[in-house]
Scaffold this motif. Structure first.
Motif, short mmCIF file in Angstrom:
data_model
loop_
_atom_site.label_atom_id
_atom_site.label_comp_id
_atom_site.label_asym_id
_atom_site.label_seq_id
_atom_site.Cartn_x
_atom_site.Cartn_y
_atom_site.Cartn_z
N THR A 1 -3.68 -5.86 -9.68
CA THR A 1 -4.90 -5.67 -8.91
C THR A 1 -5.87 -6.81 -9.14
OG1 THR A 1 -6.74 -4.17 -8.46
CG2 THR A 1 -5.98 -4.28 -10.75
N ALA B 1 -8.98 -6.00 -8.53
CA ALA B 1 -10.18 -5.18 -8.62
C ALA B 1 -10.67 -5.04 -10.05
CB ALA B 1 -9.91 -3.80 -8.02
N ARG C 1 -14.12 -3.47 -10.79
CA ARG C 1 -14.38 -2.09 -10.37
C ARG C 1 -14.36 -1.10 -11.52
NH1 ARG C 1 -11.28 -0.87 -4.67
NH2 ARG C 1 -11.93 -2.74 -3.53
N VAL D 1 -9.59 -1.56 -16.01
CA VAL D 1 -8.18 -1.66 -15.64
C VAL D 1 -7.28 -1.37 -16.84
CG1 VAL D 1 -6.37 -3.22 -14.82
CG2 VAL D 1 -8.63 -3.24 -13.75
N ALA E 1 -10.22 1.87 -1.72
CA ALA E 1 -9.22 1.35 -2.65
C ALA E 1 -8.07 0.76 -1.84
CB ALA E 1 -8.72 2.45 -3.58
N SER F 1 -6.55 0.32 -8.09
CA SER F 1 -7.89 0.44 -7.51
C SER F 1 -8.19 1.89 -7.13
CB SER F 1 -8.06 -0.49 -6.31
OG SER F 1 -7.15 -0.19 -5.29
N ASP G 1 -11.20 4.13 -8.70
CA ASP G 1 -12.16 4.83 -7.87
C ASP G 1 -12.19 6.31 -8.21
OD1 ASP G 1 -14.08 4.30 -5.70
OD2 ASP G 1 -12.91 5.79 -4.61
#
Length: 521
Positions: free
Chosen positions: A158, A160, A163, A166, A502, A507, A511
């Motif tokens: 990802t 992301a 966000r 991870v 997402a 992701s 979320d």
């Protein structure tokens, strides 16, 4: 005496990349010392940009003594109180599962509702679609425990990273049986043969901690108390109540979008992408990406080669999507009047084929001819029209329409099709005519550009199968930036890929965790 611990990045030739002594020597050189006591691998990535493939390693180094022992990740949460507040989570994909785990960590009781079956039972429902071309509409490659990702490779890479945590997502997966290697690889994946066991273990963690997971629980409506959601209605007449509802239904639950529209809730159109699956022999991709000779085999130290291709043509993106090295093309239809294709691979990625989506961005204005009848759901109608056209061109069941790449470029039907991984089979068809003109023309130009990056990509060994339509949702369920609730219904929390927030397993998981924090305050 404390041990000096350092982290270093080193680059090694492929032949030395698995040699622990070579790691120590490289780390010592980098640190400017004669020797080091111990090294441990933190990150592994392959650099194939030059003719000589190199391996980049991040190592944690015990310079003058042993490193502390490193435990295997575990997932734990405190016991749930009998008075715990209740949240309804619609969907048992990555967004729903990680939302449930995070709710439990924060003392709330999640009730996860999944229209499909558990992952073990779901496996048996894949046989009819593969062997008979018959879709079981609530249990298939898209619907069921773990969502579409369960039988779609389990890719975890990802971009992301801003966000959320991870690393925590990876550690939770490892705690539930995923290979520890995902903590190290730059492009980690689990594999469709291993991921079902992981999601089943996550389900058992939810239940053991006091939450609920219910299968065959299809949501058909929302319960309201004034301007606040109070729960959901189920097919068959049941109801489930809670202080909040998290909608984590994935991008193929079209009935949920229709339900929300019928209830008068605000929805928005958003861009998505459609196209085909393109498949090549994996040895061809290996030779191109690893700079091998025509008769050379891929070295044991190298995984099946992957690629990522992207360009922009007349204001629309053209790109590869969900590339599956050593993988298979599979039928991803959710209804019997359509043909949809997707890709997957097993943990070993040892199929002789490599496939990827090859897709073109569709903007809301491109769906104009569907808007008069379907309004904000015009993108769904656009997708469905393509899927039904694929069904017609395939001739029945889940037989897909196919075309060799050179024939697509020249606008002619193929005389035959190459050997392929798609089990239901394919039928020669004019994909260049069936696809919308704006998509087909951009795909044609994209293929020619990509052939300059991977020589032979647009050659006779390439196969196109139609259609890849479920790249992302064409609908966004809006939410407020701060509260993450729907702006028109308090307590309704749109979440994950199906809500438009997402684009993949990680992701969506991030979320889900974020929304759970918003729900629980």
């Amino acid at each position: 005496m404390s041990v000096r611990i350092e982290t270093v990045d080193v680059v090694l030739p492929l032949a030395a990349s698995e040699d622990g002594d070579a790691w120590k020597k490289a780390a010592a050189r980098k640190l400017g010392v004669k020797s080091v006591a111990e090294v441990r691998l933190l990150k592994h990535s392959i650099d194939a940009r030059q003719r000589e493939v190199k391996v980049q390693l991040r190592l944690v180094v015990g310079v003058d003594g042993a490193l502390p022992e490193e435990g295997v990740p575990v997932w734990e949460c405190p016991p749930l109180a009998a008075s715990a507040r209740q949240v309804v989570i619609v969907g048992c994909g990555p967004a729903g599962l990680f939302a449930a785990l995070n709710c439990l960590e924060r003392g709330w009781k999640p009730i996860v509702l999944e229209r499909g079956k558990d992952a073990s039972a779901r496996r048996f429902d894949l046989a009819p679609i593969l062997r008979e071309g018959r879709v079981i509409e609530d249990s298939n490659y898209c619907f069921g425990e773990g969502g579409a990702g369960t039988f779609s490779d389990g890719k975890l890479y990802t971009r992301a990273t801003k966000r959320g945590p991870v690393r925590k997502v990876y550690e939770i997966l490892v705690a539930h049986g995923a290979p520890e290697r995902i903590l190290i690889d730059a492009h980690p994946h689990i594999g469709s043969n291993l991921l079902p066991k992981v999601v089943m273990a996550m389900r058992e963690s939810i239940r053991a901690a006091g939450g609920e997971v219910r299968f065959g629980a299809k949501v058909t409506g929302l319960l309201r108390q004034g301007d606040k959601v109070a729960g959901v209605r189920l097919a068959g007449g049941g109801e489930v109540t809670g202080e909040a509802v998290i909608l984590a239904t994935g991008h193929s639950a079209r009935d949920i979008y229709r339900m929300l529209a019928e209830e008068g809730l605000l929805l928005e159109q958003k861009p998505f992408a459609v196209g085909v699956r393109i498949e090549h022999p994996q040895p061809f991709i290996d030779r191109c990406q690893y700079h091998l000779g025509k008769d050379d085999e891929r070295p044991r130290e190298l995984p099946a080669a992957r690629y990522a291709l992207a360009t922009k043509i007349r204001g629309r993106g053209v790109h590869s999507f969900c590339m599956c090295p050593g993988g298979f093309i599979v039928p991803a239809s959710t209804e019997n009047d359509e043909v949809v294709v997707n890709g997957m691979s097993l943990a070993r990625r040892d199929s002789p084929f490599a496939n990827s989506g090859l897709v073109v961005t569709v903007e809301p204005e491109d769906t104009e001819k569907f808007q008069a009848e379907h309004g904000v759901l015009a993108g769904l109608a656009y997708q469905k029209a393509l899927e039904q056209a694929a069904k017609l061109a395939g001739g029945g069941g889940q037989v897909a329409p196919g075309q060799r790449v050179p024939d697509f470029l020249k606008g002619r039907i193929s005389d035959d099709l190459p050997e392929m991984s798609y089990f239901p089979g394919a039928r020669c068809a004019p994909l260049h005519e069936i696809l919308p003109g704006a998509v087909a023309s951009r795909m044609r130009e994209g293929l020619q550009l990509f052939d300059r990056k991977i020589r032979g990509y647009a050659g006779g060994g390439g196969l196109l199968l139609g259609f890849e339509t479920r790249t992302s949702s064409p609908v966004r369920i809006p939410r407020e930036d701060s509260s993450l609730q729907h702006p028109e219904l308090q307590g309704l929390f749109p979440c994950g890929e199906g809500a438009g927030y997402a684009g993949g397993i990680v992701s969506a998981a991030l979320d889900g965790m974020r929304v759970a924090e918003a729900v629980t305050g």
